[in-house]
Each structure stands twice: as structure tokens, then as C-alpha cells.
Design an enzyme around this catalytic site. Structure first.
Site, PDB file in Angstrom:
ATOM      1  CE  LYS A 125      -4.547   0.710   0.243  1.00 14.98           C
ATOM      2  NZ  LYS A 125      -5.615  -0.255  -0.085  1.00 14.98           N
TER       3      LYS A 125
HETATM    4  N1  GLU Z   1      -7.288  -0.118  -3.264  1.00 15.62           N
HETATM    5  C1  GLU Z   1      -8.010  -1.300  -3.595  1.00 15.62           C
HETATM    6  C2  GLU Z   1      -8.074  -2.226  -2.391  1.00 15.62           C
HETATM    7  O1  GLU Z   1      -7.955  -1.794  -1.281  1.00 15.62           O
HETATM    8  C3  GLU Z   1      -7.519  -1.978  -4.859  1.00 15.62           C
HETATM    9  C4  GLU Z   1      -6.104  -2.477  -4.828  1.00 15.62           C
HETATM   10  C5  GLU Z   1      -5.606  -2.981  -6.187  1.00 15.62           C
HETATM   11  O2  GLU Z   1      -6.385  -3.072  -7.120  1.00 15.62           O
HETATM   12  O3  GLU Z   1      -4.424  -3.295  -6.243  1.00 15.62           O
HETATM   13  O4  GLU Z   1      -8.333  -3.394  -2.512  1.00 15.62           O
END
Ligand code: GLU
Length: 435
Positions: A125
Site C-alpha cells: 500500500k
Molecule cells: N485499493 C483497492 C483495495 O484496497 C484496490 C487495490 C488494487 O487493485 O491493487 O483493494
């Protein structure tokens, strides 16, 4: 052959040994969830200790020339929690409340999420402490490009693949892709997902998280034996997840009676006209002020009478303070980390079923995976094919978690952790330890 490794320093911390009060610390909450699962599974200390630590944490300073000519320096992060099952994957958040512990927790949840739905990814993240609502488009672009250049040390289509999250979107992903491509010297669409279709994005990605939320809820209704179209739905958040979930539920004949954004909530027990609210939001940027529904303030909103509550905004929305007052029978976590450990315990006591984030909102990363596969092959699929594959993966994962929860007589969060941790534990053991 499996490698058995013992870690002397590792100790299983019993959930109750940790102070329960840190509801607003996402990393603390995430570790409580992990400890609870570790205890239940009698998890090998080797695996537990690995999961308790992020593999790689990068903090960057992001200098940006603002429109008034001054230079402002933002703080940004990219954290790779685990890569045992494949490259790291996870979104980028722009928000004033971003902090290291939050990004650590979100990266951990990505590891768990990818393992639960069995994608060949680890978890990551990123985020920048900023308020994009108070920045111009040019400032956001310059910040995005400099941040991307700073984290390009550790991202890449085979290493770590960012995506949108709170306050980031397709345009921001296009800037990230362009900046990374400039640093390597060739077009590299597979470095981020959630891009516009024109530069290697996937059909269906925009709606994917909301669609996944709908698939798990429909499956839950089938297994629990209730009629989804007669079950009033309340959705907190009208960003990518909440707004698409509202649209998909209402397109399938469900009654969405409450929706909200940062400005407050709208309520109509007879059901809201979602497409009319979409039109209103297009013109006004917020749903606050919409005249054809009752207005409810943010705190009272979650306590509205309904059967299905979908928190699709931020962490720590359902807490020990409001959990006793929640009227829903089912909570489907569209957001990451919306329910505290204390609230979980209260919901369990009250017989409220929670479909956890790492399963309920996994539709987004699942279609991100499809986008990445399509980019790597330069061969693109139809939307029908994408939605069919998404449905298969989400329902498969739901069934595995739901059945395990019944078999082990545990809640669905614990069952989802057990499914994910088993996969992660196997990968860690088979790979063994370097050196
Ligand atoms: N931000 C989204 C999540 O929390 C998508 C993450 C992604 O597609 O890599 O799952």
C-alpha cells in the site's frame, strides 16, 4: 520438502493481552485480527512472526511546486508487506490522515486479501499525507509524478503494482504509468492497474469493487435464505466503491434506502433513486443538498434501520460506541478496516454477520489482476468475460470462507483469515528462509 524453522523470539500474543482500546490505530487492529486467527489455528511462530512485520517500508519526501510558486514538501509512503506468493499489490491513498501505521495495516490487509481470493500476489500500500480537495489538478499531477519517481526504486510490473484507493483515480494512475515509463525508457502499462482503457486499463475495473460487494451479498442471501430484493440496504460512502455498489444493487432491483458522503447522509425508506442522485452529484460534486430525500447526519447514518449495512468509506467506522446501536443484520465491508475488534465482538454477541473486507471488497484487486495479466499479454478481454471470471473467483472464495466459518463455528472474519493464512503459511514454508 517443507522447511521447518523455529523462531525463538516469537511469542503468540493472546488477543486479550493487548489493550483493546486502540480502536483508532489500524495497525493495532490488524494485529489483533492476526493474533486471533493465529491462536485459533495454532499457527507456527515462524509464519506468525513473518506476518507481523512488513517486508519493506519506504518513506519519501515529495517536493511540489505549488501554483503560487512556493515549494511544499509532502510525506509519502510505499510499504510492501509480503511477497511470498508473488509481486506486491495494492492501492495509493491521498488523504490528510494518512500515516505510517495506517499504510502498514492497509498493506497487511492486501496480503490477506490476495491470499483469500488466491491471486498470485503479495500485499502493498502507499499514500501521501495531503488534502487533494484543496489542490489544483496541476499540483496533484506534479505531486503524483514526483512521488512515482521517488518510489520507482521499488515498484515495477514484476515487483510491486500500485492501483487507485481513497482519493486517487484513473487519471492519477495514467500519470504514474507515464512517469514510470519515462524512467525506464519504454511504455510499461503493467506497472499500475486501474488505468484508463486507452492506456491499457481493463473493462469493468471501475465497477469491480462494488460488483464484488454485490456478488458476496447475493451469495450470502442465498446461503442465509433471505430475499435480497426485500432487504433494505444502507451504504456509507459515495466514492468508487459506495457509488458503484449503490448502482449495482439498485440495477438488480434492490432497495437502497440510505447513502452518504462526507457531507452527510440521504435516507428514504421507500428506496432512493440512485441514477437521479448520480446526476445530482455530477453537477454538485457532493450528494449533500439533494432535495428528494431526508437528510441524516454522519453519526446517526450508520444506525439507520436496515437489513444490510455496507460501510464503504474509511477505517474504524463501526466501534464499541455505535456497535450496540447498529440495526442491520448483515455488515458487508466495502471499505478496508471499517470495524474495530471491539465492534466485531459486539456484532458476534448480537448475531450480526460481518462479511470481512478481505473478502467483500476483493473484487477490485481481482480485476486489477485481470488488468495486469491483459497488459503483460497485450491481449484484452471483453467485459462479459471479465465479469464472469470475477464472479467465479468471488463466489468461490465466499463459499470457502462461509463453509469454513460454519465448520469451525467461527465468524467470517476469522474464517477468511484462516483461509488466507494457510496459503501464506504454505508459501512461506515451501520457500524456506534466505540465507
Ligand atoms: N485499493 C483497492 C483495495 O484496497 C484496490 C487495490 C488494487 O487493485 O491493487 O483493494
Amino acid at each position: 520438502m517443507e522447511t521447518k524453522t523455529t523462531v525463538k523470539s516469537a511469542s503468540v500474543v493472546k488477543p486479550l493481552e493487548r489493550a483493546e482500546s486502540h480502536e483508532d490505530n489500524a495497525w493495532h487492529q490488524a494485529m489483533l485480527q492476526l493474533d486471533r486467527a493465529a491462536l485459533k489455528m495454532k499457527l507456527e511462530p515462524f509464519v506468525l512472526e513473518r506476518l507481523r512485520h512488513c517486508k519493506r517500508i519506504l518513506t519519501v519526501s515529495v517536493p511540489v511546486k505549488m501554483d503560487d510558486g512556493q515549494v511544499k514538501v509532502f510525506e509519502g509512503y510505499r510499504i510492501q508487506h509480503n511477497m511470498d506468493r508473488g509481486p506486491a499489490k495494492g492501492g495509493i491513498r491521498y488523504h490528510p490522515l494518512v500515516c505510517l501505521d495506517e499504510v502498514k495495516a492497509l498493506s497487511f490487509w492486501m496480503t490477506m486479501k490476495c491470499a483469500v481470493v488466491n491471486l498470485p500476489y503479495g500485499g502493498a500500500k502507499g499514500g501521501i499525507i495531503c488534502d487533494p480537495k484543496k489542490m489544483s489538478k496541476g499540483e496533484i499531477e506534479r505531486m503524483t509524478r514526483r512521488y512515482t519517481a521517488e518510489i520507482s526504486l521499488i515498484i515495477g510490473p514484476e515487483k510491486d503494482i500500485p492501483a487507485p484507493d481513497v482519493n486517487t483515480n484513473e487519471q492519477i494512475m495514467a500519470w504514474m504509468m507515464d512517469t514510470y515509463s519515462m524512467t525506464v525508457g519504454y511504455s510499461c502499462p503493467g506497472v499500475v492497474t486501474g488505468k484508463p482503457i486507452e492506456v491499457g486499463g481493463s473493462l469493468g475495473r471501475r465497477e469491480a469493487t462494488g460488483r464484488g460487494v454485490f456478488y458476496v451479498t447475493r451469495e450470502l442471501a442465498a446461503r442465509e435464505g433471505f430475499d435480497l430484493r426485500k432487504a433494505p440496504v444502507v451504504i456509507q460512502g459515495f466514492g468508487n466503491v459506495g457509488s458503484n455498489a449503490a448502482k449495482i444493487f439498485s440495477d438488480h432491483g434492490c432497495k437502497v434506502i440510505g447513502i452518504s458522503d462526507v457531507g452527510g447522509g440521504l435516507y428514504d425508506p421507500k428506496g432512493l433513486d440512485i441514477s437521479d442522485i448520480f446526476h445530482y452529484r455530477e453537477k454538485n460534486e457532493t450528494i449533500a443538498g439533494y432535495a428528494k430525500a431526508e437528510h441524516v447526519d454522519v453519526d446517526a447514518f450508520l444506525e439507520l434501520p436496515c437489513d444490510i449495512l455496507i460501510p464503504a468509506a474509511m477505517e474504524n467506522q463501526l466501534t464499541k460506541a455505535n456497535a450496540p446501536k447498529i440495526k442491520a443484520k448483515y455488515v458487508i465491508e466495502g471499505a478496508n478496516g471499517p470495524t474495530s475488534g471491539e465492534a466485531d465482538r459486539i456484532f458476534n454477541e448480537r448475531g450480526i454477520i460481518v462479511v470481512p473486507d478481505i473478502l467483500a471488497n476483493a473484487g477490485g484487486v481481482t480485476v486489477s489482476y485481470f488488468e495486469w495479466v491483459q497488459d503483460m499479454q497485450s491481449y484484452f478481454w471483453s467485459e462479459k468475460e471479465i465479469n464472469a471470471r470475477l464472479q467465479e473467483i468471488i463466489i468461490g472464495a465466499f463459499t470457502e470462507v462461509f463453509d469454513l466459518a460454519k465448520k469451525e463455528k467461527v465468524d467470517m472474519r476469522l474464517a477468511a483469515f484462516m483461509v488466507g493464512i494457510r496459503r501464506l503459511g504454505k508459501a512461506a514454508s515451501i520457500r524456506g528462509m534466505y540465507p
